[in-house]
Design a protein around this motif. Structure first.
Motif, PDB file in Angstrom:
ATOM      1  N   ILE A 159       0.841  -1.203   0.000  1.00  0.00           N
ATOM      2  CA  ILE A 159       0.000   0.000   0.000  1.00  0.00           C
ATOM      3  C   ILE A 159       0.870   1.244   0.000  1.00  0.00           C
ATOM      4  CG2 ILE A 159      -1.680   1.312   1.350  1.00  0.00           C
ATOM      5  CD1 ILE A 159      -2.671  -1.467   2.416  1.00  0.00           C
ATOM      6  N   ALA A 160       1.903   1.244   0.824  1.00  0.00           N
ATOM      7  CA  ALA A 160       2.806   2.393   0.891  1.00  0.00           C
ATOM      8  C   ALA A 160       3.475   2.633  -0.456  1.00  0.00           C
ATOM      9  CB  ALA A 160       3.857   2.158   1.967  1.00  0.00           C
ATOM     10  N   ALA A 161       3.906   1.553  -1.113  1.00  0.00           N
ATOM     11  CA  ALA A 161       4.557   1.702  -2.412  1.00  0.00           C
ATOM     12  C   ALA A 161       3.593   2.259  -3.451  1.00  0.00           C
ATOM     13  CB  ALA A 161       5.114   0.347  -2.878  1.00  0.00           C
ATOM     14  N   ARG A 162       2.347   1.779  -3.452  1.00  0.00           N
ATOM     15  CA  ARG A 162       1.350   2.283  -4.413  1.00  0.00           C
ATOM     16  C   ARG A 162       1.046   3.758  -4.157  1.00  0.00           C
ATOM     17  NH1 ARG A 162      -3.044  -0.105  -7.420  1.00  0.00           N
ATOM     18  NH2 ARG A 162      -1.627  -1.898  -7.598  1.00  0.00           N
ATOM     19  N   ALA A 163       1.028   4.150  -2.880  1.00  0.00           N
ATOM     20  CA  ALA A 163       0.718   5.538  -2.527  1.00  0.00           C
ATOM     21  C   ALA A 163       1.945   6.444  -2.565  1.00  0.00           C
ATOM     22  CB  ALA A 163       0.096   5.589  -1.133  1.00  0.00           C
ATOM     23  N   ASP A 164       3.123   5.841  -2.773  1.00  0.00           N
ATOM     24  CA  ASP A 164       4.383   6.575  -2.807  1.00  0.00           C
ATOM     25  C   ASP A 164       4.654   7.288  -1.480  1.00  0.00           C
ATOM     26  OD1 ASP A 164       6.776   7.391  -3.935  1.00  0.00           O
ATOM     27  OD2 ASP A 164       5.925   9.217  -4.804  1.00  0.00           O
ATOM     28  N   VAL A 165       4.456   6.536  -0.387  1.00  0.00           N
ATOM     29  CA  VAL A 165       4.757   7.034   0.955  1.00  0.00           C
ATOM     30  C   VAL A 165       5.497   5.928   1.703  1.00  0.00           C
ATOM     31  CG1 VAL A 165       2.710   8.513   1.007  1.00  0.00           C
ATOM     32  CG2 VAL A 165       2.587   6.199   1.963  1.00  0.00           C
ATOM     33  N   SER A 166       5.915   6.213   2.918  1.00  0.00           N
ATOM     34  CA  SER A 166       6.576   5.194   3.733  1.00  0.00           C
ATOM     35  C   SER A 166       5.540   4.337   4.446  1.00  0.00           C
ATOM     36  CB  SER A 166       7.489   5.846   4.770  1.00  0.00           C
ATOM     37  OG  SER A 166       6.712   6.520   5.752  1.00  0.00           O
ATOM     38  N   ALA A 167       5.924   3.107   4.790  1.00  0.00           N
ATOM     39  CA  ALA A 167       5.032   2.242   5.557  1.00  0.00           C
ATOM     40  C   ALA A 167       4.718   2.869   6.911  1.00  0.00           C
ATOM     41  CB  ALA A 167       5.676   0.869   5.738  1.00  0.00           C
ATOM     42  N   GLY A 168       5.688   3.592   7.471  1.00  0.00           N
ATOM     43  CA  GLY A 168       5.458   4.255   8.744  1.00  0.00           C
ATOM     44  C   GLY A 168       4.362   5.290   8.674  1.00  0.00           C
ATOM     45  N   LEU A 169       4.265   5.983   7.522  1.00  0.00           N
ATOM     46  CA  LEU A 169       3.225   6.994   7.376  1.00  0.00           C
ATOM     47  C   LEU A 169       1.843   6.339   7.304  1.00  0.00           C
ATOM     48  CD1 LEU A 169       2.735  10.019   7.171  1.00  0.00           C
ATOM     49  CD2 LEU A 169       2.904   9.818   4.675  1.00  0.00           C
ATOM     50  N   VAL A 170       1.764   5.169   6.690  1.00  0.00           N
ATOM     51  CA  VAL A 170       0.494   4.441   6.664  1.00  0.00           C
ATOM     52  C   VAL A 170       0.034   4.145   8.089  1.00  0.00           C
ATOM     53  CG1 VAL A 170      -0.659   2.310   5.952  1.00  0.00           C
ATOM     54  CG2 VAL A 170       1.003   3.397   4.412  1.00  0.00           C
ATOM     55  N   ILE A 171       0.952   3.638   8.911  1.00  0.00           N
ATOM     56  CA  ILE A 171       0.617   3.322  10.295  1.00  0.00           C
ATOM     57  C   ILE A 171       0.302   4.594  11.075  1.00  0.00           C
ATOM     58  CG2 ILE A 171       1.460   2.273  12.425  1.00  0.00           C
ATOM     59  CD1 ILE A 171       0.802   0.326  10.116  1.00  0.00           C
ATOM     60  N   HIS A 172       1.033   5.661  10.790  1.00  0.00           N
ATOM     61  CA  HIS A 172       0.779   6.942  11.467  1.00  0.00           C
ATOM     62  C   HIS A 172      -0.652   7.412  11.238  1.00  0.00           C
ATOM     63  CE1 HIS A 172       1.160  11.132  12.707  1.00  0.00           C
ATOM     64  NE2 HIS A 172       0.725  11.493  11.501  1.00  0.00           N
ATOM     65  N   HIS A 173      -1.130   7.289  10.010  1.00  0.00           N
ATOM     66  CA  HIS A 173      -2.478   7.779   9.693  1.00  0.00           C
ATOM     67  C   HIS A 173      -3.574   6.839  10.164  1.00  0.00           C
ATOM     68  CE1 HIS A 173      -1.715  11.436   7.503  1.00  0.00           C
ATOM     69  NE2 HIS A 173      -0.890  10.839   6.644  1.00  0.00           N
ATOM     70  N   PHE A 174      -3.343   5.518  10.064  1.00  0.00           N
ATOM     71  CA  PHE A 174      -4.443   4.576  10.251  1.00  0.00           C
ATOM     72  C   PHE A 174      -4.222   3.552  11.365  1.00  0.00           C
ATOM     73  CE2 PHE A 174      -4.588   6.086   5.867  1.00  0.00           C
ATOM     74  CZ  PHE A 174      -5.886   6.567   5.813  1.00  0.00           C
ATOM     75  N   GLY A 175      -3.038   3.533  11.958  1.00  0.00           N
ATOM     76  CA  GLY A 175      -2.796   2.661  13.098  1.00  0.00           C
ATOM     77  C   GLY A 175      -2.415   1.247  12.735  1.00  0.00           C
ATOM     78  N   SER A 176      -3.074   0.664  11.750  1.00  0.00           N
ATOM     79  CA  SER A 176      -2.831  -0.715  11.341  1.00  0.00           C
ATOM     80  C   SER A 176      -3.510  -0.947  10.006  1.00  0.00           C
ATOM     81  CB  SER A 176      -3.387  -1.695  12.376  1.00  0.00           C
ATOM     82  OG  SER A 176      -4.796  -1.583  12.438  1.00  0.00           O
ATOM     83  N   LYS A 177      -3.250  -2.106   9.415  1.00  0.00           N
ATOM     84  CA  LYS A 177      -3.937  -2.433   8.167  1.00  0.00           C
ATOM     85  C   LYS A 177      -5.435  -2.562   8.401  1.00  0.00           C
ATOM     86  CE  LYS A 177      -3.811  -6.488   6.039  1.00  0.00           C
ATOM     87  NZ  LYS A 177      -3.351  -7.654   5.229  1.00  0.00           N
ATOM     88  N   ASP A 178      -5.823  -3.108   9.556  1.00  0.00           N
ATOM     89  CA  ASP A 178      -7.250  -3.228   9.849  1.00  0.00           C
ATOM     90  C   ASP A 178      -7.892  -1.857  10.011  1.00  0.00           C
ATOM     91  OD1 ASP A 178      -9.539  -5.010  10.498  1.00  0.00           O
ATOM     92  OD2 ASP A 178      -9.466  -3.925  12.402  1.00  0.00           O
ATOM     93  N   GLY A 179      -7.155  -0.923  10.629  1.00  0.00           N
ATOM     94  CA  GLY A 179      -7.678   0.432  10.736  1.00  0.00           C
ATOM     95  C   GLY A 179      -7.852   1.072   9.378  1.00  0.00           C
ATOM     96  N   LEU A 180      -6.924   0.788   8.466  1.00  0.00           N
ATOM     97  CA  LEU A 180      -7.028   1.308   7.105  1.00  0.00           C
ATOM     98  C   LEU A 180      -8.213   0.674   6.383  1.00  0.00           C
ATOM     99  CD1 LEU A 180      -6.051   2.922   4.711  1.00  0.00           C
ATOM    100  CD2 LEU A 180      -4.240   1.224   4.356  1.00  0.00           C
ATOM    101  N   ARG A 181      -8.405  -0.627   6.569  1.00  0.00           N
ATOM    102  CA  ARG A 181      -9.558  -1.281   5.944  1.00  0.00           C
ATOM    103  C   ARG A 181     -10.862  -0.662   6.437  1.00  0.00           C
ATOM    104  NH1 ARG A 181     -13.290  -4.145   7.503  1.00  0.00           N
ATOM    105  NH2 ARG A 181     -12.355  -4.484   9.546  1.00  0.00           N
ATOM    106  N   GLN A 182     -10.953  -0.365   7.731  1.00  0.00           N
ATOM    107  CA  GLN A 182     -12.161   0.263   8.260  1.00  0.00           C
ATOM    108  C   GLN A 182     -12.355   1.659   7.665  1.00  0.00           C
ATOM    109  OE1 GLN A 182     -12.873  -0.044  12.494  1.00  0.00           O
ATOM    110  NE2 GLN A 182     -11.659  -1.912  12.627  1.00  0.00           N
ATOM    111  N   ALA A 183     -11.251   2.374   7.455  1.00  0.00           N
ATOM    112  CA  ALA A 183     -11.347   3.700   6.838  1.00  0.00           C
ATOM    113  C   ALA A 183     -11.855   3.588   5.403  1.00  0.00           C
ATOM    114  CB  ALA A 183      -9.986   4.388   6.873  1.00  0.00           C
ATOM    115  N   VAL A 184     -11.397   2.567   4.686  1.00  0.00           N
ATOM    116  CA  VAL A 184     -11.880   2.326   3.324  1.00  0.00           C
ATOM    117  C   VAL A 184     -13.378   2.015   3.357  1.00  0.00           C
ATOM    118  CG1 VAL A 184     -11.765   0.727   1.369  1.00  0.00           C
ATOM    119  CG2 VAL A 184      -9.658   1.602   2.390  1.00  0.00           C
ATOM    120  N   ASP A 185     -13.791   1.151   4.294  1.00  0.00           N
ATOM    121  CA  ASP A 185     -15.217   0.828   4.424  1.00  0.00           C
ATOM    122  C   ASP A 185     -16.041   2.082   4.689  1.00  0.00           C
ATOM    123  OD1 ASP A 185     -14.567  -1.823   4.097  1.00  0.00           O
ATOM    124  OD2 ASP A 185     -14.974  -2.409   6.171  1.00  0.00           O
ATOM    125  N   ASP A 186     -15.575   2.917   5.621  1.00  0.00           N
ATOM    126  CA  ASP A 186     -16.320   4.124   5.978  1.00  0.00           C
ATOM    127  C   ASP A 186     -16.455   5.061   4.790  1.00  0.00           C
ATOM    128  OD1 ASP A 186     -16.601   3.197   8.552  1.00  0.00           O
ATOM    129  OD2 ASP A 186     -14.952   4.371   9.369  1.00  0.00           O
TER     130      ASP A 186
END
Length: 219
Positions: free
Chosen positions: A35-62
């Motif tokens: 996901i980080a590579a597709r978004a052209d960001v660091s994996a740490g930034l993904v976790i910073h914004h969403f906490g975890s992959k599950d948190g990101l999935r919930q954000a996508v659902d919302d």
């Protein structure tokens, strides 16, 4: 430190990348690094914004459910979008692919999506009935669940529907208008010419309360 607007843009970019990858490969087979590579960001930034992959999935659902809620506005106005206007942008197409992945694999995520879609469809029924566009069904809860199932079933089987209509994808400009018109014809004019089969089912359906009041479809 980035600005608040930068944070919002990066979060939206991550969410879109997750939406695309979840739809292409499924949630379980998608990693945070992908996901980080597709978004052209660091994996740490993904976790910073969403906490975890599950948190990101919930954000996508919302986000998807918010879009679904916005898209039902024509039931309030009575002005239906033209099929050409309803053709999805790339993000909407990715949304459909994601929903197909989630519902195919069942589980809690599928239950949450299905339940929320039923809530939205119930609201559409209420708005359509109030606007004089939709008939009150004999069993609204059953009608709502059935409509959601029909809608998502068409998404899951979209490529097969398209094959029968001379295309590859349901939402292609040469395919979707034919599908949409056929669906509206079925919903508007019905399939059976009279109430023979419905009356027989109603008479033998143990779930029907004998004190149910007839709806306007019975007149």
């Amino acid at each position: 430190m980035g600005s608040a607007s930068d944070d919002l843009r990066s979060a939206a970019r991550i969410r879109r990348a997750a939406l695309e990858l979840f739809g292409e490969h499924g949630v379980d087979r998608t990693t945070v690094r992908q996901i980080a590579a597709r978004a052209d960001v660091s994996a740490g930034l993904v976790i910073h914004h969403f906490g975890s992959k599950d948190g990101l999935r919930q954000a996508v659902d919302d986000w998807i459910l918010a879009r679904a809620n916005e898209d039902k506005g024509w039931f309030r106005t009575g002005v239906m979008p033209q099929p050409s206007d309803a053709l999805p942008d790339p993000e909407s197409a990715a949304m459909t692919r994601y929903l197909v992945q989630v519902l195919r694999h069942d589980g809690p995520a599928a239950a949450r999506i299905f339940d929320r879609l039923c809530e939205f469809t119930e609201e559409m029924y209420a708005q359509g009935i109030a606007a004089g566009l939709v008939r009150e069904p004999g069993d609204r809860a059953a009608a709502v669940a059935t409509l959601v199932a029909y809608s998502m079933g068409a998404s899951i089987l979209g490529r097969h529907i398209a094959r029968h209509l001379g295309g590859d994808e349901l939402m292609e400009p040469a395919v979707f208008p034919r599908y949409a018109e056929a669906a509206l014809e079925l919903f508007t004019d019905g399939f059976f010419r009279d109430r023979t089969f419905l009356n027989a089912m109603t008479a033998t359906n143990p779930a029907r309360n004998e004190n149910d009041q007839p709806s306007d479809r019975d007149h």
